[in-house]
Design a protein around this motif. Structure first.
Motif, PDB file in Angstrom:
ATOM      1  N   GLY A  21       4.275  17.051  -0.191  1.00 31.64           N
ATOM      2  CA  GLY A  21       3.402  15.875  -0.754  1.00 31.64           C
ATOM      3  C   GLY A  21       1.972  16.325  -0.487  1.00 31.64           C
ATOM      4  N   LYS A  22       1.052  15.581  -1.121  1.00 32.97           N
ATOM      5  CA  LYS A  22      -0.396  15.638  -0.745  1.00 32.97           C
ATOM      6  C   LYS A  22      -0.666  15.132   0.358  1.00 32.97           C
ATOM      7  CE  LYS A  22      -2.009  11.805  -3.457  1.00 32.97           C
ATOM      8  NZ  LYS A  22      -2.943  11.560  -4.520  1.00 32.97           N
ATOM      9  N   THR A  23      -1.862  15.609   0.996  1.00 33.80           N
ATOM     10  CA  THR A  23      -2.349  14.871   2.223  1.00 33.80           C
ATOM     11  C   THR A  23      -3.451  13.793   1.954  1.00 33.80           C
ATOM     12  OG1 THR A  23      -2.119  16.883   3.561  1.00 33.80           O
ATOM     13  CG2 THR A  23      -3.621  15.401   4.380  1.00 33.80           C
ATOM     14  N   GLN A  24      -3.397  12.819   2.552  1.00 31.19           N
ATOM     15  CA  GLN A  24      -4.450  11.543   2.138  1.00 31.19           C
ATOM     16  C   GLN A  24      -4.651  10.690   3.421  1.00 31.19           C
ATOM     17  OE1 GLN A  24      -2.342   9.129  -0.918  1.00 31.19           O
ATOM     18  NE2 GLN A  24      -0.756   9.892  -0.203  1.00 31.19           N
ATOM     19  N   ILE A  25      -5.712  10.024   3.212  1.00 31.70           N
ATOM     20  CA  ILE A  25      -5.971   8.942   4.415  1.00 31.70           C
ATOM     21  C   ILE A  25      -5.536   7.786   3.694  1.00 31.70           C
ATOM     22  CG2 ILE A  25      -8.079   7.896   5.642  1.00 31.70           C
ATOM     23  CD1 ILE A  25      -7.555  11.001   6.065  1.00 31.70           C
ATOM     24  N   VAL A  26      -4.978   6.980   4.751  1.00 28.48           N
ATOM     25  CA  VAL A  26      -4.338   5.692   4.601  1.00 28.48           C
ATOM     26  C   VAL A  26      -4.361   4.627   5.564  1.00 28.48           C
ATOM     27  CG1 VAL A  26      -2.509   6.729   2.698  1.00 28.48           C
ATOM     28  CG2 VAL A  26      -1.849   6.383   5.112  1.00 28.48           C
ATOM     29  N   GLU A  27      -3.765   3.373   5.407  1.00 31.28           N
ATOM     30  CA  GLU A  27      -3.665   2.489   6.556  1.00 31.28           C
ATOM     31  C   GLU A  27      -2.244   2.692   6.929  1.00 31.28           C
ATOM     32  OE1 GLU A  27      -6.895  -0.943   5.498  1.00 31.28           O
ATOM     33  OE2 GLU A  27      -4.973  -0.877   4.097  1.00 31.28           O
ATOM     34  N   VAL A  28      -1.994   2.519   8.247  1.00 36.33           N
ATOM     35  CA  VAL A  28      -0.695   2.635   8.805  1.00 36.33           C
ATOM     36  C   VAL A  28      -0.509   1.469   9.841  1.00 36.33           C
ATOM     37  CG1 VAL A  28       0.977   4.017  10.319  1.00 36.33           C
ATOM     38  CG2 VAL A  28      -0.831   4.747   8.536  1.00 36.33           C
ATOM     39  N   ARG A  79      -4.209   0.521  11.249  1.00 37.71           N
ATOM     40  CA  ARG A  79      -4.885   1.814  12.035  1.00 37.71           C
ATOM     41  C   ARG A  79      -5.032   2.935  10.567  1.00 37.71           C
ATOM     42  NH1 ARG A  79      -2.375   3.553  17.444  1.00 37.71           N
ATOM     43  NH2 ARG A  79      -4.298   4.936  17.280  1.00 37.71           N
ATOM     44  N   LYS A  80      -5.888   3.651  10.616  1.00 36.82           N
ATOM     45  CA  LYS A  80      -5.762   4.863   9.845  1.00 36.82           C
ATOM     46  C   LYS A  80      -5.366   6.094   9.960  1.00 36.82           C
ATOM     47  CE  LYS A  80      -9.062   2.955   6.906  1.00 36.82           C
ATOM     48  NZ  LYS A  80      -8.966   2.739   5.475  1.00 36.82           N
ATOM     49  N   ALA A  81      -4.830   6.744   9.184  1.00 42.67           N
ATOM     50  CA  ALA A  81      -4.112   7.948   9.659  1.00 42.67           C
ATOM     51  C   ALA A  81      -4.298   8.991   8.373  1.00 42.67           C
ATOM     52  CB  ALA A  81      -2.724   7.757  10.071  1.00 42.67           C
ATOM     53  N   GLU A  82      -4.115  10.250   8.634  1.00 42.24           N
ATOM     54  CA  GLU A  82      -4.106  11.356   7.722  1.00 42.24           C
ATOM     55  C   GLU A  82      -2.536  11.753   7.523  1.00 42.24           C
ATOM     56  OE1 GLU A  82      -6.583  15.209   6.833  1.00 42.24           O
ATOM     57  OE2 GLU A  82      -4.912  15.457   8.531  1.00 42.24           O
ATOM     58  N   ILE A  83      -1.864  11.287   6.464  1.00 44.94           N
ATOM     59  CA  ILE A  83      -0.587  11.612   6.246  1.00 44.94           C
ATOM     60  C   ILE A  83      -0.233  12.534   4.896  1.00 44.94           C
ATOM     61  CG2 ILE A  83       0.002   9.491   6.919  1.00 44.94           C
ATOM     62  CD1 ILE A  83       0.683   8.496   4.133  1.00 44.94           C
ATOM     63  N   SER A  84       1.024  13.156   5.046  1.00 45.02           N
ATOM     64  CA  SER A  84       1.520  13.834   3.916  1.00 45.02           C
ATOM     65  C   SER A  84       2.869  13.474   3.620  1.00 45.02           C
ATOM     66  CB  SER A  84       1.356  15.377   4.100  1.00 45.02           C
ATOM     67  OG  SER A  84       2.114  15.728   5.307  1.00 45.02           O
ATOM     68  N   GLY A  85       3.146  13.567   2.570  1.00 45.76           N
ATOM     69  CA  GLY A  85       4.492  13.027   2.183  1.00 45.76           C
ATOM     70  C   GLY A  85       4.526  12.686   0.615  1.00 45.76           C
ATOM     71  N   LYS A  86       5.746  11.856   0.385  1.00 41.60           N
ATOM     72  CA  LYS A  86       5.649  11.385  -1.040  1.00 41.60           C
ATOM     73  C   LYS A  86       6.612  10.234  -1.179  1.00 41.60           C
ATOM     74  CE  LYS A  86       9.599  14.467  -2.026  1.00 41.60           C
ATOM     75  NZ  LYS A  86      10.350  15.639  -2.780  1.00 41.60           N
ATOM     76  N   ILE A  87       6.273   9.272  -2.200  1.00 38.63           N
ATOM     77  CA  ILE A  87       7.032   8.030  -2.386  1.00 38.63           C
ATOM     78  C   ILE A  87       8.232   8.467  -3.298  1.00 38.63           C
ATOM     79  CG2 ILE A  87       6.957   5.796  -3.601  1.00 38.63           C
ATOM     80  CD1 ILE A  87       3.795   6.048  -3.317  1.00 38.63           C
ATOM     81  N   VAL A  88       9.350   8.154  -2.544  1.00 43.34           N
ATOM     82  CA  VAL A  88      10.836   8.252  -3.213  1.00 43.34           C
ATOM     83  C   VAL A  88      11.429   6.766  -3.087  1.00 43.34           C
ATOM     84  CG1 VAL A  88      12.892   9.537  -3.083  1.00 43.34           C
ATOM     85  CG2 VAL A  88      10.886  10.462  -2.491  1.00 43.34           C
ATOM     86  N   HIS A  89      11.739   6.314  -4.223  1.00 46.64           N
ATOM     87  CA  HIS A  89      12.532   4.903  -4.447  1.00 46.64           C
ATOM     88  C   HIS A  89      11.835   4.149  -3.806  1.00 46.64           C
ATOM     89  CE1 HIS A  89      15.761   6.951  -6.248  1.00 46.64           C
ATOM     90  NE2 HIS A  89      15.878   7.920  -5.307  1.00 46.64           N
ATOM     91  N   ASP A  90      10.239   3.742  -3.841  1.00 45.94           N
ATOM     92  CA  ASP A  90       9.637   2.515  -3.289  1.00 45.94           C
ATOM     93  C   ASP A  90       9.649   2.874  -1.770  1.00 45.94           C
ATOM     94  OD1 ASP A  90       8.908   1.667  -5.748  1.00 45.94           O
ATOM     95  OD2 ASP A  90      10.491   0.299  -5.770  1.00 45.94           O
ATOM     96  N   ARG A  91       9.614   4.049  -1.135  1.00 46.44           N
ATOM     97  CA  ARG A  91       9.668   4.015   0.332  1.00 46.44           C
ATOM     98  C   ARG A  91       8.753   5.540   0.452  1.00 46.44           C
ATOM     99  NH1 ARG A  91      12.799   0.981   3.427  1.00 46.44           N
ATOM    100  NH2 ARG A  91      12.690   2.629   5.384  1.00 46.44           N
ATOM    101  N   GLN A  93       8.299   8.808   2.262  1.00 44.83           N
ATOM    102  CA  GLN A  93       8.937   9.906   2.970  1.00 44.83           C
ATOM    103  C   GLN A  93       7.769  10.752   3.400  1.00 44.83           C
ATOM    104  OE1 GLN A  93      12.343  10.124   2.839  1.00 44.83           O
ATOM    105  NE2 GLN A  93      11.968   8.234   1.542  1.00 44.83           N
ATOM    106  N   VAL A  94       7.614  10.573   4.890  1.00 43.98           N
ATOM    107  CA  VAL A  94       6.508  11.215   5.691  1.00 43.98           C
ATOM    108  C   VAL A  94       7.136  12.690   6.083  1.00 43.98           C
ATOM    109  CG1 VAL A  94       7.071  10.236   7.812  1.00 43.98           C
ATOM    110  CG2 VAL A  94       4.795  10.653   7.182  1.00 43.98           C
ATOM    111  N   SER A  95       6.064  13.559   5.886  1.00 38.86           N
ATOM    112  CA  SER A  95       6.099  14.795   6.448  1.00 38.86           C
ATOM    113  C   SER A  95       5.404  15.054   7.781  1.00 38.86           C
ATOM    114  CB  SER A  95       5.526  15.932   5.530  1.00 38.86           C
ATOM    115  OG  SER A  95       6.418  15.774   4.265  1.00 38.86           O
ATOM    116  N   SER A  96       3.909  14.315   7.694  1.00 43.09           N
ATOM    117  CA  SER A  96       3.366  14.308   8.990  1.00 43.09           C
ATOM    118  C   SER A  96       2.464  13.024   8.865  1.00 43.09           C
ATOM    119  CB  SER A  96       2.538  15.702   9.048  1.00 43.09           C
ATOM    120  OG  SER A  96       1.386  15.705   7.951  1.00 43.09           O
ATOM    121  N   ILE A  97       2.100  12.916  10.413  1.00 43.03           N
ATOM    122  CA  ILE A  97       1.117  11.664  10.316  1.00 43.03           C
ATOM    123  C   ILE A  97       0.248  11.929  11.352  1.00 43.03           C
ATOM    124  CG2 ILE A  97       0.833   9.030  11.150  1.00 43.03           C
ATOM    125  CD1 ILE A  97       3.684   8.512  10.256  1.00 43.03           C
ATOM    126  N   ASN A  98      -1.002  11.904  11.410  1.00 42.71           N
ATOM    127  CA  ASN A  98      -2.041  12.066  12.355  1.00 42.71           C
ATOM    128  C   ASN A  98      -2.978  10.933  12.666  1.00 42.71           C
ATOM    129  OD1 ASN A  98      -3.721  13.606  14.318  1.00 42.71           O
ATOM    130  ND2 ASN A  98      -5.003  14.298  12.505  1.00 42.71           N
TER     131      ASN A  98
END
Length: 101
Positions: A21-28, A79-91, A93-98
């Protein structure tokens, strides 16, 4: 034949990158305590992307320290984090969290 082998290798690399998935900055934070998600009980890690929250699969809320720590715990702060992953069935699926903070 060599071109076909190079093309297949390129497709394999591309598909591996796409699965992350794409890398993006999100709230965690905690989905229940901070984002108001009520579809499951207890405290669980969630991300908020474009004002919509999703529970996370692939990481646990306590993987980043005590979830109830008053200064940095996900049940207490967002908190803010840089994550990668994708949304599957409204969840999500994280590949990485920084964490960024």
């Amino acid at each position: 034949m060599k071109n076909l082998l190079v093309f297949c290798a390129f497709l394999a690399i591309l598909s591996c990158n796409k699965a992350k998935g794409k890398t993006q900055i999100v709230e965690v934070s905690c989905g229940q305590c901070q984002f108001g998600l009520a579809s499951q009980k207890g405290c669980d890690l969630a991300v908020r992307i474009d004002e919509q929250a999703f529970f996370v699969d692939g990481a646990h809320i306590d993987d980043f320290g005590d979830a109830h720590d008053e200064n940095s715990g996900f049940c207490e702060v967002i908190r803010k984090a840089e994550i990668s992953g994708k949304i599957v069935h409204d969840r999500f699926q994280v590949s990485s969290i920084n964490l960024l903070d």
